[in-house]
Design an enzyme around this catalytic site. Structure first.
Site, mmCIF file in Angstrom:
data_model
loop_
_atom_site.group_PDB
_atom_site.id
_atom_site.type_symbol
_atom_site.label_atom_id
_atom_site.label_comp_id
_atom_site.label_asym_id
_atom_site.label_seq_id
_atom_site.Cartn_x
_atom_site.Cartn_y
_atom_site.Cartn_z
ATOM 1 C CD GLU A 363 -3.044 -0.928 2.264
ATOM 2 O OE1 GLU A 363 -3.430 0.174 2.785
ATOM 3 O OE2 GLU A 363 -3.496 -1.972 2.858
HETATM 4 C C1 BG6 Z 1 -4.101 1.365 5.372
HETATM 5 C C2 BG6 Z 1 -5.431 0.050 5.275
HETATM 6 O O1 BG6 Z 1 -3.940 1.369 6.832
HETATM 7 O O2 BG6 Z 1 -4.291 2.566 4.957
HETATM 8 C C3 BG6 Z 1 -6.370 0.381 4.392
HETATM 9 O O3 BG6 Z 1 -4.374 -1.189 5.425
HETATM 10 C C4 BG6 Z 1 -6.859 1.785 4.431
HETATM 11 O O4 BG6 Z 1 -7.308 -0.811 4.861
HETATM 12 C C5 BG6 Z 1 -5.487 2.626 3.920
HETATM 13 O O5 BG6 Z 1 -7.913 2.057 3.848
HETATM 14 C C6 BG6 Z 1 -5.997 4.122 3.987
HETATM 15 O O6 BG6 Z 1 -6.569 4.539 4.904
HETATM 16 P P1 BG6 Z 1 -7.597 5.319 5.123
HETATM 17 O O7 BG6 Z 1 -7.926 5.392 6.447
HETATM 18 O O8 BG6 Z 1 -7.463 6.661 4.444
HETATM 19 O O9 BG6 Z 1 -8.661 4.412 4.533
#
Ligand code: BG6
Length: 468
Positions: A363
């Site tokens: 991510e």
């Molecule tokens: C990560 C998670 O912490 O961040 C995801 O694994 C999440 O599930 C992503 O969606 C982005 O964070 P947010 O809080 O903006 O959705």
């Protein structure tokens, strides 16, 4: 230095944030389906989310059009085992086989997270991860996955952001639903159970399949606010408590000593059963997957402050150990998250230096309130230059990290398509593909290609040699 030829360019999603069909086709409820966080942030319908369950064929064909080499998604535990253990939901198995068929058709490598925040509610009702028997439940679930999909999936991720589930238990469904005497001790007990469960599952994966498996924490390198030795120590504390506690256990099979001493001083040492440490020691991850959004900056704790956690990337403090402060050298996104591409290179180097295991970034991305406009061809689109700038800067730094000698074999930013944020609603979007719905209005859920779709398509087609 270029990206390796077989570099896994792709993007990520998670089941509860995009699938929808939360109560259909035999699926049991998960903690996220009943989470009050969504009502609080205004999303009225996680039952539908991005409707990926019904539209995966269209979504995967758009991913193929972008040139994806990999798609990282999660399997919903309660779609496979509605009660967390026991009876298998054959419709769930069939669904993921259809998803895998579609990926295979387009030569897209599946990278599968086994558990992304969505513990089956039936297990939570029995105490969730506070209950030691959830270790066996996770092992049982893993064995069902390996026996049904073991020959189709080469890369498994165990638990998404275990560290965030401990630090942000309230938002991510981990905080005990029952009254416990010491909430923090309970969370670190849950953590221990997850570590043992993860180790057992890594072993099982190697026994039952030829696949590779690794952990998937959220890692942020930690900068000291000043060169004052107290701030340096605070940074070392923060790294140990936020990052290395989790990765040392997964990779070296032992508790990080600084994190251990923190747990000891706080009176939150978990109950460790005979044999647990041997289990941790004997598991061998094949790689490290990690999520990177930004690094963090800390100063020595003033002691009197209350832990003021805002979310995954902001405001983490541990009274007595460290206190987060803004880094004024960095810009922020519209949700206050710092943007730190050079820090990405730093973070990759740090993880590589420490563990010497191949890494995949699972991510990285920019959440923004995208605005749909009518494009030149009369088709709606989003002109998300801000997202392109963010991703370009991060990919550039990742390339430099590879030049530094880091072994990085894939990059799957967040997110392939728009989906529901963990705690900030549907209109905080990350996708290359716009999903036409709002917080309160499901609209037609049509898919539209954003400007970043075409940009990423070109980056992938040139294997990252040009980022224009
Ligand atoms: C990560 C998670 O912490 O961040 C995801 O694994 C999440 O599930 C992503 O969606 C982005 O964070 P947010 O809080 O903006 O959705």
């Amino acid at each position: 230095m270029m990206f390796p030829n077989n570099f896994l360019w792709g993007a990520s999603t998670s089941a509860y944030q995009c699938e929808g069909a939360a109560t259909s086709y035999g699926k049991g409820l998960s903690v996220m389906d009943v989470s009050s966080v969504f009502q609080e942030c205004g999303v009225t319908d996680v039952e539908v989310a991005s409707d990926h369950y019904h539209r995966f064929i269209e979504d995967i064909s758009l991913m193929a059009e972008m040139g994806f080499k990999a798609y990282r998604f999660s399997v919903s535990w309660s779609r496979i085992l509605p009660n967390g253990i026991g009876e298998v939901n054959e419709e769930g198995i069939a669904h993921y086989h259809r998803v895998l068929d579609e990926l295979e058709k387009h030569h897209i490598e599946p990278i599968v997270t086994m558990y992304h925040f969505d513990l089956p509610l039936a297990l939570q009702d029995k105490g969730g991860w506070s209950n030691r028997s959830t270790i066996d439940a996770f092992t049982e679930y893993a064995s069902v996955l390996f026996s049904h999909f073991g020959d189709r999936i080469k890369y498994w991720l165990t638990i998404n952001e275990q560290n965030m589930m401990i630090i942000h238990g309230d938002a991510l469904g981990t905080s005990s639903h029952r009254k416990v005497n010491n909430e923090k001790k309970d969370l670190y007990q849950q953590n221990h159970h997850m570590l043992v469960a993860q180790a057992k599952v890594m072993q099982l994966c190697h026994k039952m399949t030829d696949a590779k498996i690794g952990p998937a924490p959220n890692i942020s390198s930690v900068y000291p606010a000043t060169p004052h030795p107290d701030d340096m120590l605070a940074a070392s504390n923060a790294s140990a408590i936020r990052n290395w506690l989790y990765l040392d256990a997964a990779v070296f099979g032992k508790y990080n000593s600084i994190a251990w001493s923190f747990m000891e001083s706080e009176g939150i040492i978990p109950d460790i059963h005979e044999g647990d440490m041997e289990v941790l020691k004997s598991a061998q991850p094949d790689f490290i997957a990690f999520n990177y959004y930004s690094n963090m900056t800390v100063q020595r704790s003033r002691g009197e402050s209350i832990t003021q956690v805002k979310d995954q990337q902001m405001g983490e403090s541990e009274p007595g150990y460290f206190e987060s402060v803004p880094n004024h050298t960095l810009n922020k996104n519209e949700y206050g998250w710092e943007i730190d591409p050079i820090g990405f290179r730093y973070c990759l180097r740090e993880v590589w230096d420490r563990y010497s295991l191949p890494m995949i970034v699972t991510e990285n991305g920019l959440g923004a309130k995208d605005i749909l406009v009518i494009g030149d061809d009369n088709i709606p689109t989003v002109i998300d230059d801000y997202r392109i700038d963010y991703l370009r800067a991060h990919i550039k730094q990742m390339r430099l990290a590879i030049e530094d000698g880091c072994d990085v074999f894939g990059y799957c930013p967040w997110s392939a398509i728009d989906l529901v944020s963990t705690h900030q609603g549907m209109n905080k979007r990350y996708g290359f593909i716009y999903v036409n719905r709002d917080e309160f209005d499901l609209k037609d859920l049509a898919r539209y290609k954003k400007k970043s779709f075409y940009w990423y398509q070109s980056v992938i087609s040139k294997n990252g040699t040009s980022l224009d």
